[in-house]
Design a protein around this motif. Structure first.
Motif, short mmCIF file in Angstrom:
data_model
loop_
_atom_site.label_atom_id
_atom_site.label_comp_id
_atom_site.label_asym_id
_atom_site.label_seq_id
_atom_site.Cartn_x
_atom_site.Cartn_y
_atom_site.Cartn_z
N PHE A 38 7.38 -27.87 16.30
CA PHE A 38 7.15 -27.89 17.74
C PHE A 38 7.35 -29.24 18.42
N PHE A 39 7.37 -30.32 17.64
CA PHE A 39 7.35 -31.65 18.25
C PHE A 39 8.64 -32.42 17.99
N VAL A 40 9.14 -33.04 19.04
CA VAL A 40 10.33 -33.86 18.93
C VAL A 40 9.95 -35.35 18.83
N GLU A 41 8.80 -35.71 19.43
CA GLU A 41 8.35 -37.10 19.37
C GLU A 41 6.83 -37.14 19.35
N ILE A 42 6.29 -37.94 18.44
CA ILE A 42 4.85 -38.12 18.32
C ILE A 42 4.57 -39.61 18.23
N ARG A 43 3.81 -40.11 19.17
CA ARG A 43 3.43 -41.52 19.15
C ARG A 43 1.92 -41.62 18.96
N THR A 44 1.49 -42.79 18.49
CA THR A 44 0.06 -43.00 18.26
C THR A 44 -0.40 -44.29 18.93
N ALA A 45 -1.70 -44.32 19.22
CA ALA A 45 -2.30 -45.52 19.81
C ALA A 45 -3.72 -45.66 19.27
N PRO A 46 -4.11 -46.87 18.84
CA PRO A 46 -5.45 -47.06 18.29
C PRO A 46 -6.52 -47.35 19.34
N THR A 47 -6.10 -47.66 20.58
CA THR A 47 -7.06 -48.00 21.63
C THR A 47 -6.60 -47.40 22.96
N VAL A 48 -7.52 -47.35 23.90
CA VAL A 48 -7.19 -46.87 25.24
C VAL A 48 -6.17 -47.80 25.90
N ASN A 49 -6.33 -49.11 25.71
CA ASN A 49 -5.38 -50.05 26.31
C ASN A 49 -3.97 -49.84 25.77
N THR A 50 -3.85 -49.63 24.48
CA THR A 50 -2.54 -49.37 23.87
C THR A 50 -1.98 -48.04 24.39
N SER A 86 3.31 -46.10 30.09
CA SER A 86 4.21 -46.74 31.05
C SER A 86 5.66 -46.37 30.80
N ASN A 87 6.00 -45.95 29.57
CA ASN A 87 7.39 -45.58 29.28
C ASN A 87 7.50 -44.27 28.47
N PHE A 88 6.44 -43.48 28.49
CA PHE A 88 6.40 -42.26 27.69
C PHE A 88 5.51 -41.25 28.40
N GLU A 89 6.03 -40.06 28.64
CA GLU A 89 5.26 -39.01 29.29
C GLU A 89 5.09 -37.84 28.32
N PRO A 90 4.02 -37.88 27.51
CA PRO A 90 3.84 -36.83 26.51
C PRO A 90 3.45 -35.50 27.16
N ASP A 91 3.82 -34.44 26.48
CA ASP A 91 3.40 -33.11 26.92
C ASP A 91 1.94 -32.86 26.57
N LEU A 92 1.51 -33.43 25.45
CA LEU A 92 0.13 -33.27 24.96
C LEU A 92 -0.46 -34.62 24.59
N VAL A 93 -1.77 -34.75 24.80
CA VAL A 93 -2.50 -35.94 24.36
C VAL A 93 -3.66 -35.46 23.50
N PHE A 94 -3.71 -35.96 22.28
CA PHE A 94 -4.84 -35.71 21.38
C PHE A 94 -5.72 -36.94 21.47
N LEU A 95 -6.95 -36.77 21.96
CA LEU A 95 -7.77 -37.90 22.37
C LEU A 95 -9.13 -37.88 21.69
N ASP A 96 -9.42 -38.97 21.00
CA ASP A 96 -10.76 -39.19 20.45
C ASP A 96 -11.62 -39.69 21.61
N ILE A 97 -12.71 -39.00 21.89
CA ILE A 97 -13.50 -39.41 23.05
C ILE A 97 -14.56 -40.45 22.72
N LYS A 98 -14.84 -40.66 21.44
CA LYS A 98 -15.87 -41.62 21.06
C LYS A 98 -15.21 -42.76 20.28
N MET A 99 -14.86 -43.83 21.01
CA MET A 99 -14.21 -44.98 20.40
C MET A 99 -14.92 -46.24 20.88
#
Length: 70
Positions: A29-41, A47-60
């Motif tokens: 189902f996925f053509v591109e998957i990016r990751t980020a370790p922080t909210v700032n990242t 700023s240069n990527f518009e994902p269709d889905l965001v998987f978000l850890d709410i407690k960081m």
């Protein structure tokens, strides 16, 4: 022809990011998957990527997932 999705995984735990990315990559189902370790990242990714889905850890540490949503 089915449309492929893009995703952003935001989680402070490296193992969680890697596992979820691996599981998503195993689907067709996925053509591109990016990751980020922080909210700032994650915000920088947006700023240069518009994902269709965001998987978000709410407690960081620092800014949490709810702050990212705002």
């Amino acid at each position: 022809m089915e449309q492929k999705l893009s995703a952003l995984i935001v989680d402070d735990e490296e193992n969680a990011r890697k596992l979820l990315k691996k599981l998503l990559e195993e689907t067709s189902f996925f053509v591109e998957i990016r990751t980020a370790p922080t909210v700032n990242t994650a915000n920088k990714e947006l700023s240069n990527f518009e994902p269709d889905l965001v998987f978000l850890d709410i407690k960081m540490p620092g800014k949490d997932g709810f702050e990212f949503l705002r």
